[in-house]
Write a protein that holds these residues in place. Structure first.
Motif, mmCIF file in Angstrom:
data_model
loop_
_atom_site.group_PDB
_atom_site.id
_atom_site.type_symbol
_atom_site.label_atom_id
_atom_site.label_comp_id
_atom_site.label_asym_id
_atom_site.label_seq_id
_atom_site.Cartn_x
_atom_site.Cartn_y
_atom_site.Cartn_z
ATOM 1 N N HIS A 45 0.833 -1.210 0.000
ATOM 2 C CA HIS A 45 0.000 0.000 0.000
ATOM 3 C C HIS A 45 0.862 1.253 0.000
ATOM 4 N N TYR A 46 1.927 1.242 0.798
ATOM 5 C CA TYR A 46 2.816 2.394 0.918
ATOM 6 C C TYR A 46 3.399 2.789 -0.443
ATOM 7 N N ARG A 229 0.916 7.544 0.299
ATOM 8 C CA ARG A 229 1.365 6.323 -0.388
ATOM 9 C C ARG A 229 2.583 6.611 -1.267
#
Length: 260
Positions: A45-46, A229
């Motif tokens: 996700h990051y 993100r």
């Protein structure tokens, strides 16, 4: 070079460290793969990849090596490009949690190593993010890797867990990956004004444990990069913590060059 970021304790910054070191590696011109083995998918996700879309993931890769795919895909089919030049992700998926027992029963721990070996000519650096426990996926990562590093968040409970962690990893190394190297401990969420972190770092060094000189300080910028993100080397390359990640990456690269 395949490097695992591992700690059996949650909340110590494994995903943050994995993603930012991988991002720094890509920013320095290395074609870099980030492998996410945590069902929560935080590092996936990051880096801007959606773990719930219809694309193939590391869970599908494990299903394939277990013989559950009718039509085999090449290892590259499971890898996603990110929005950042040179940075690629082998994304996690929530189904990893459901697959674990079946994979362990079939003793598929060496399959990640085999997959990464097939990708060796595709990537200069591989960073592997692991779950916060010594489970099938952590073991598979440590078997597949050249080295591992341990995040430490300057908590007294963390130092109590270091000996148990190293005992587990060193036993696995003896049985399955004798060339695995312990690179050292990364001090994360460091507060230079507090007394306890300095005392705990002293205690680690008193145990003759390798501790990286470069520490990662606490900052709200990390949380901001999570929400956007976007790893720090791409979001704010001149921020003090981005520079700390850059120096930590340089320390790792220097140690790797020295060991050759």
């Amino acid at each position: 070079m395949k490097r695992v970021v591992f700690n059996q304790k949650g909340g110590v910054g494994k995903s943050t460290i994995s993603a930012n070191l991988a991002a720094q590696s890509a920013r320095q011109g290395f074609r870099t793969l980030l492998v996410d083995l945590d069902a929560q998918g935080n590092s996936t996700h990051y880096c801007g990849v959606d773990i719930n879309d219809d694309g193939l993931t590391v869970a599908d890769m494990f299903k394939q090596v277990a013989g559950w795919f009718a039509k085999p895909e090449p290892p590259t089919a499971f890898i996603r490009p990110t929005a950042y030049n040179g940075l690629f992700v082998l994304p996690a998926h929530p189904s990893l949690a459901d697959l674990e027992r079946e994979l362990e029963n079939r003793y598929k721990m060496f399959k990640l190593k085999e997959t990464l070996a097939e990708l060796e000519d595709q990537f200069d650096r591989v960073y592997i993010d692991t779950p916060p426990n010594f489970n099938f996926y952590s073991k598979a990562a440590l078997i597949a890797a050249d080295s591992f590093l341990v995040p430490f968040d300057c908590d007294d409970f963390s130092i109590q867990a270091i000996d148990r962690l190293l005992q587990n990893v060193l036993e696995l190394r003896a049985d399955h990956n004798p060339s695995l190297q312990f690179e050292g401990i990364v001090i994360n969420q460091f507060n230079a004004q507090a007394k306890l972190p300095v005392e705990l770092i002293g205690a680690l060094k008193a145990k003759s444990l390798p501790v990286f000189e470069q520490k990662i300080h606490s900052t709200v910028k990390v949380k901001e990069s999570h929400s956007k993100r976007t790893p720090l080397p791409f979001l704010a390359p001149s921020h003090k913590v981005s520079l700390q990640f850059a120096k930590l990456w340089e320390e790792l690269e220097k140690a790797e060059t020295t060991s050759k």
